[in-house]
Scaffold this motif. Structure first.
Motif, PDB file in Angstrom:
ATOM      1  N   PRO A  29       0.788  -1.232   0.000  1.00  0.00           N
ATOM      2  CA  PRO A  29       0.000   0.000   0.000  1.00  0.00           C
ATOM      3  C   PRO A  29       0.820   1.283   0.000  1.00  0.00           C
ATOM      4  O   PRO A  29       0.254   2.368  -0.017  1.00  0.00           O
ATOM      5  CB  PRO A  29      -0.829  -0.121   1.277  1.00  0.00           C
ATOM      6  CG  PRO A  29       0.012  -0.932   2.178  1.00  0.00           C
ATOM      7  CD  PRO A  29       0.705  -1.921   1.279  1.00  0.00           C
ATOM      8  N   VAL A  77       2.198   2.572  -2.358  1.00  0.00           N
ATOM      9  CA  VAL A  77       1.906   3.284  -3.601  1.00  0.00           C
ATOM     10  C   VAL A  77       0.830   4.354  -3.370  1.00  0.00           C
ATOM     11  O   VAL A  77       0.714   5.305  -4.142  1.00  0.00           O
ATOM     12  CB  VAL A  77       1.499   2.286  -4.715  1.00  0.00           C
ATOM     13  CG1 VAL A  77       0.130   1.724  -4.481  1.00  0.00           C
ATOM     14  CG2 VAL A  77       1.589   2.929  -6.079  1.00  0.00           C
ATOM     15  N   TYR A  78       0.089   4.228  -2.289  1.00  0.00           N
ATOM     16  CA  TYR A  78      -0.939   5.217  -1.923  1.00  0.00           C
ATOM     17  C   TYR A  78      -0.329   6.606  -1.743  1.00  0.00           C
ATOM     18  O   TYR A  78      -0.990   7.609  -1.993  1.00  0.00           O
ATOM     19  CB  TYR A  78      -1.642   4.765  -0.636  1.00  0.00           C
ATOM     20  CG  TYR A  78      -2.763   5.652  -0.157  1.00  0.00           C
ATOM     21  CD1 TYR A  78      -3.887   5.859  -0.941  1.00  0.00           C
ATOM     22  CD2 TYR A  78      -2.707   6.266   1.079  1.00  0.00           C
ATOM     23  CE1 TYR A  78      -4.921   6.659  -0.497  1.00  0.00           C
ATOM     24  CE2 TYR A  78      -3.741   7.060   1.527  1.00  0.00           C
ATOM     25  CZ  TYR A  78      -4.846   7.259   0.740  1.00  0.00           C
ATOM     26  OH  TYR A  78      -5.875   8.048   1.176  1.00  0.00           O
ATOM     27  N   THR A  83      -2.057   1.188  -9.084  1.00  0.00           N
ATOM     28  CA  THR A  83      -1.722  -0.022  -8.337  1.00  0.00           C
ATOM     29  C   THR A  83      -1.394  -1.174  -9.283  1.00  0.00           C
ATOM     30  O   THR A  83      -0.424  -1.908  -9.064  1.00  0.00           O
ATOM     31  CB  THR A  83      -2.892  -0.413  -7.416  1.00  0.00           C
ATOM     32  OG1 THR A  83      -3.184   0.673  -6.542  1.00  0.00           O
ATOM     33  CG2 THR A  83      -2.564  -1.636  -6.590  1.00  0.00           C
ATOM     34  N   HIS A  96       2.022  -0.588 -10.791  1.00  0.00           N
ATOM     35  CA  HIS A  96       3.069  -0.863  -9.815  1.00  0.00           C
ATOM     36  C   HIS A  96       3.290  -2.362  -9.646  1.00  0.00           C
ATOM     37  O   HIS A  96       4.428  -2.836  -9.640  1.00  0.00           O
ATOM     38  CB  HIS A  96       2.719  -0.228  -8.467  1.00  0.00           C
ATOM     39  CG  HIS A  96       3.720  -0.518  -7.410  1.00  0.00           C
ATOM     40  ND1 HIS A  96       3.551  -1.544  -6.514  1.00  0.00           N
ATOM     41  CD2 HIS A  96       4.908   0.045  -7.108  1.00  0.00           C
ATOM     42  CE1 HIS A  96       4.596  -1.585  -5.708  1.00  0.00           C
ATOM     43  NE2 HIS A  96       5.428  -0.635  -6.048  1.00  0.00           N
ATOM     44  N   CYS A  97       2.217  -3.118  -9.511  1.00  0.00           N
ATOM     45  CA  CYS A  97       2.350  -4.565  -9.324  1.00  0.00           C
ATOM     46  C   CYS A  97       2.922  -5.247 -10.562  1.00  0.00           C
ATOM     47  O   CYS A  97       3.742  -6.166 -10.443  1.00  0.00           O
ATOM     48  CB  CYS A  97       1.007  -5.174  -8.937  1.00  0.00           C
ATOM     49  SG  CYS A  97       0.492  -4.738  -7.264  1.00  0.00           S
ATOM     50  N   THR A 143      -2.436  -6.944  -6.650  1.00  0.00           N
ATOM     51  CA  THR A 143      -3.173  -5.743  -7.054  1.00  0.00           C
ATOM     52  C   THR A 143      -4.484  -5.642  -6.292  1.00  0.00           C
ATOM     53  O   THR A 143      -4.821  -4.580  -5.756  1.00  0.00           O
ATOM     54  CB  THR A 143      -3.435  -5.750  -8.571  1.00  0.00           C
ATOM     55  OG1 THR A 143      -2.190  -5.763  -9.264  1.00  0.00           O
ATOM     56  CG2 THR A 143      -4.235  -4.540  -8.992  1.00  0.00           C
ATOM     57  N   THR A 170      -3.740  -4.937  -2.488  1.00  0.00           N
ATOM     58  CA  THR A 170      -3.265  -3.568  -2.314  1.00  0.00           C
ATOM     59  C   THR A 170      -4.379  -2.568  -2.564  1.00  0.00           C
ATOM     60  O   THR A 170      -4.519  -1.580  -1.832  1.00  0.00           O
ATOM     61  CB  THR A 170      -2.082  -3.292  -3.258  1.00  0.00           C
ATOM     62  OG1 THR A 170      -1.046  -4.232  -2.988  1.00  0.00           O
ATOM     63  CG2 THR A 170      -1.552  -1.892  -3.076  1.00  0.00           C
ATOM     64  N   PHE A 171      -5.191  -2.822  -3.575  1.00  0.00           N
ATOM     65  CA  PHE A 171      -6.300  -1.933  -3.902  1.00  0.00           C
ATOM     66  C   PHE A 171      -7.299  -1.839  -2.754  1.00  0.00           C
ATOM     67  O   PHE A 171      -7.768  -0.751  -2.409  1.00  0.00           O
ATOM     68  CB  PHE A 171      -6.979  -2.418  -5.185  1.00  0.00           C
ATOM     69  CG  PHE A 171      -8.080  -1.540  -5.678  1.00  0.00           C
ATOM     70  CD1 PHE A 171      -7.826  -0.250  -6.092  1.00  0.00           C
ATOM     71  CD2 PHE A 171      -9.378  -2.012  -5.744  1.00  0.00           C
ATOM     72  CE1 PHE A 171      -8.844   0.568  -6.561  1.00  0.00           C
ATOM     73  CE2 PHE A 171     -10.401  -1.221  -6.209  1.00  0.00           C
ATOM     74  CZ  PHE A 171     -10.145   0.078  -6.619  1.00  0.00           C
ATOM     75  N   ILE A 173      -5.833   0.319  -0.076  1.00  0.00           N
ATOM     76  CA  ILE A 173      -5.904   1.732  -0.459  1.00  0.00           C
ATOM     77  C   ILE A 173      -7.316   2.273  -0.230  1.00  0.00           C
ATOM     78  O   ILE A 173      -7.486   3.392   0.254  1.00  0.00           O
ATOM     79  CB  ILE A 173      -5.442   1.915  -1.914  1.00  0.00           C
ATOM     80  CG1 ILE A 173      -3.929   1.735  -1.988  1.00  0.00           C
ATOM     81  CG2 ILE A 173      -5.862   3.266  -2.468  1.00  0.00           C
ATOM     82  CD1 ILE A 173      -3.363   1.717  -3.387  1.00  0.00           C
TER      83      ILE A 173
END
Length: 169
Positions: free
Chosen positions: A36, A38-39, A122, A125-126, A151, A154-155, A158
């Protein structure tokens, strides 16, 4: 200005420590790993210069890499995300905005715009992270499972962070 800087610095530190101390130790069935951090790039406003996106992505990625034994994977993928994030933000920004500066959130972009922006960044990034990690397409099924599962995980994290941030405002 100072309040915005301190808020972003707080998110940077919080996401870094959460990733290093908690999320990096979660690996669901050997495939899904939450990332996370990447948030942090999602929080930067539309008036932020592209070089700042890239530099902050590199610094956060390098910090994560140093403490998680992933040599350059997070830094490279976050730099690439920093390069693409302003373009994605412009694509998902509401067309009826009143000012030039847009601070991405579920409130300013509505949920559909913010979720689209967050999902695309996301996913990017993944894809980059796990492709660099595998460095081969020989086992492409496992690569796709890693990308998809991470993904989604992580999503959802987020979304949880955004719900907390919106509720606080």
């Amino acid at each position: 200005m100072l309040q915005t800087f301190l808020s972003r610095l707080g998110w940077f530190v919080l996401l870094f420590f959460l990733q290093v101390l908690i999320f990096n130790h979660i690996n669901i069935m050997g495939y899904a790993m939450p990332m996370p951090y990447v948030y942090f790039l999602l929080l930067l406003s539309s008036e932020t210069p592209r070089w700042v996106y890239i530099a902050l992505g590199f610094v956060l990625g390098l910090a994560v890499d140093l403490f998680t034994d992933t040599p350059g994977m997070a830094a490279a993928s976050l730099c690439a995300c920093g390069l693409v994030a302003p373009l994605l933000l412009a694509k998902f920004a509401p067309s009826d905005k009143d000012t030039d500066e847009l601070r991405p959130s579920a409130v300013t972009m509505k949920w559909t715009g913010f979720l689209g922006y967050a999902f695309c960044l996301t996913l990017l990034h993944c894809i980059l992270y796990f492709t660099i990690e595998a460095f081969s397409l020989r086992d492409w099924q496992t690569l796709l499972i890693n990308i998809g599962a991470s993904t989604v995980l992580t999503f959802f994290l987020i979304i949880a962070f955004e719900l907390l941030r919106v509720r606080k405002q």
